[in-house]
Write a protein that holds these residues in place. Sequence first.
Motif, PDB file in Angstrom:
ATOM      1  N   UNK A 217       0.847  -1.186   0.000  1.00  0.00           N
ATOM      2  CA  UNK A 217       0.000   0.000   0.000  1.00  0.00           C
ATOM      3  C   UNK A 217       0.885   1.240   0.000  1.00  0.00           C
ATOM      4  N   UNK A 218       0.261   2.390  -0.238  1.00  0.00           N
ATOM      5  CA  UNK A 218       0.993   3.646  -0.356  1.00  0.00           C
ATOM      6  C   UNK A 218       1.664   4.035   0.953  1.00  0.00           C
ATOM      7  N   UNK A 219       0.995   3.761   2.055  1.00  0.00           N
ATOM      8  CA  UNK A 219       1.563   4.124   3.356  1.00  0.00           C
ATOM      9  C   UNK A 219       2.883   3.395   3.597  1.00  0.00           C
ATOM     10  N   UNK A 220       2.932   2.109   3.245  1.00  0.00           N
ATOM     11  CA  UNK A 220       4.173   1.342   3.421  1.00  0.00           C
ATOM     12  C   UNK A 220       5.296   1.924   2.555  1.00  0.00           C
ATOM     13  N   UNK A 221       4.944   2.318   1.340  1.00  0.00           N
ATOM     14  CA  UNK A 221       5.956   2.889   0.440  1.00  0.00           C
ATOM     15  C   UNK A 221       6.493   4.206   0.996  1.00  0.00           C
ATOM     16  N   UNK A 238       0.782  10.867  -6.918  1.00  0.00           N
ATOM     17  CA  UNK A 238      -0.282  10.659  -7.904  1.00  0.00           C
ATOM     18  C   UNK A 238      -0.333   9.245  -8.456  1.00  0.00           C
ATOM     19  N   UNK A 239       0.147   8.267  -7.692  1.00  0.00           N
ATOM     20  CA  UNK A 239       0.063   6.880  -8.153  1.00  0.00           C
ATOM     21  C   UNK A 239      -1.382   6.394  -8.135  1.00  0.00           C
ATOM     22  N   UNK A 240      -2.121   6.735  -7.098  1.00  0.00           N
ATOM     23  CA  UNK A 240      -3.517   6.328  -6.972  1.00  0.00           C
ATOM     24  C   UNK A 240      -4.402   7.573  -6.855  1.00  0.00           C
ATOM     25  N   UNK A 245      -3.277  10.380  -0.984  1.00  0.00           N
ATOM     26  CA  UNK A 245      -1.826  10.262  -0.894  1.00  0.00           C
ATOM     27  C   UNK A 245      -1.223  11.423  -0.113  1.00  0.00           C
ATOM     28  N   UNK A 246      -1.723  12.631  -0.333  1.00  0.00           N
ATOM     29  CA  UNK A 246      -1.207  13.786   0.398  1.00  0.00           C
ATOM     30  C   UNK A 246      -1.473  13.619   1.888  1.00  0.00           C
ATOM     31  N   UNK A 261       5.439  15.445  -5.075  1.00  0.00           N
ATOM     32  CA  UNK A 261       5.590  15.593  -6.526  1.00  0.00           C
ATOM     33  C   UNK A 261       4.321  15.140  -7.207  1.00  0.00           C
ATOM     34  N   UNK A 262       3.881  15.947  -8.187  1.00  0.00           N
ATOM     35  CA  UNK A 262       2.700  15.649  -8.994  1.00  0.00           C
ATOM     36  C   UNK A 262       3.166  15.423 -10.421  1.00  0.00           C
ATOM     37  N   UNK A 263       2.791  14.272 -10.999  1.00  0.00           N
ATOM     38  CA  UNK A 263       3.332  13.885 -12.301  1.00  0.00           C
ATOM     39  C   UNK A 263       2.249  13.662 -13.358  1.00  0.00           C
ATOM     40  N   UNK A 264       1.019  14.033 -13.070  1.00  0.00           N
ATOM     41  CA  UNK A 264      -0.049  13.801 -14.044  1.00  0.00           C
ATOM     42  C   UNK A 264      -1.253  14.660 -13.714  1.00  0.00           C
TER      43      UNK A 264
END
Length: 451
Positions: A217-221, A238-240, A245-246, A261-264
């Motif tokens: 999950x995002x938190x682990x990353x 912006x993966x999900x 995420x923020x 970082x925002x990539x999309x």
Amino acid sequence: MGIADLGLPVDVPSTALFTDQYELTMLRAALKAGTAGRRSVFEVFTRRLPDGRRYGVVAGTGRVLDAVENFRFDADVLRFLRERGIVDEETLDWLARYRFSGDIWGYPEGEVYFPGSPIMRVEGTFGECVLLETVILSILNHDSAIAAAASRMASAAGDRPLIEMGARRTHELAAVAAARSAYVGGFATTSDLAAGFRYNIPTVGTSAHAFTLLHDNERDAFRAQVDALGRDTTLLVDTYDVAEAVRTAVETAGPELGAVRIDSGDLLLVAHRVRQQLDELGATQTKIVVTSDLDEYAIASLAAAPVDAYGVGTQLVTGSGHPTASMVYKLVARAESSGSTDEGAPLVPVAKKSSGGKTSIGGRKWAARRLDAHGYAEAEVVGTGPVPAALADRQLLVELVKGGEVVAREPLDAARDRHAAARANLPLSATQLSRGEPVIPTEYVHGGSGS
């Protein structure tokens, strides 16, 4: 001898084969005719700027000096030329002794230029000068194109820093040169470690979407990245779902989180939403970095957005639509007689005469930038013969190589600072992104012989 000793970003025996075959066949014919030793003057210039550009940026000068120093025909190179039958034994003997012994003058790196500007002047015998044509143009055309794009992007970004991150979008060695040129043009950092190693450019980088996808999950990353890199790291959000995420990023790193970082997506809209959310979560000092196929126009469109830095890749390393500066290397003067190698021999202006916009102006040239009453550039003055007294202290060419020895090496930061000063000295319209003519005209002053 190692890479650092060679002064090159790639471990090659020499730069002598970074050339076109006809340079060597011209040399072979000139040796046979007895004209290879004739004193000659070649100049690098462009007849026009890329469509819509207001100024050009000189970049790659330091790399040219390295290339000239290492232009040597060693045993392996000579063997290759012999086996292919490209030149005869007389020419091979001449090449085995080759060392550029002439002079090179040029606009200092980081300076701006315009159509007709004598960006570089190479003087010596025909034989030693003609061999350098391809490698000089290869470097200056690429590096100046990237630096011009970088400069436009830096103007659009204002005080916000730019990150060069285009290595994966171009040839691996071109990526190193592109990062160098971007730094000259105003970029603050690069993601390319080879550029950092070779040119001491500050490097940055944290993680890609793959790192988030690796974890359950995002938190682990985010936790793994913060544990490894600290709370001031930059988390990719912006993966999900960006809002989720923020929230997770701030919960994981705390209000000390360095950046997101925002990539999309719609970067303008998303940046505003993310800034509001960060402030509401107490992360008022957390910065916002945006990436995603940016060019100077996209950067300018984000001027009102709460963005703190931009990451630029593809558009930068491809010159933002103009991957070459279209410079040429032309013989503009040569000694009167074929045996004249004496420095004092009279020079005769020479120039190609043709239709289709490929004409050039003969004669050994000087260049100066005339200023208006407010101290801003108002004209690029290019001439032959004596320099007018009013322009004597505004001359642009500096000595780079004297008698075959490099005399003008400088830190890359000097070229970067020079460009910032040169751009600031142009009329304000130079920074406009709308299509237009060069921001100042080129005026020609003809003053007699080619000497």
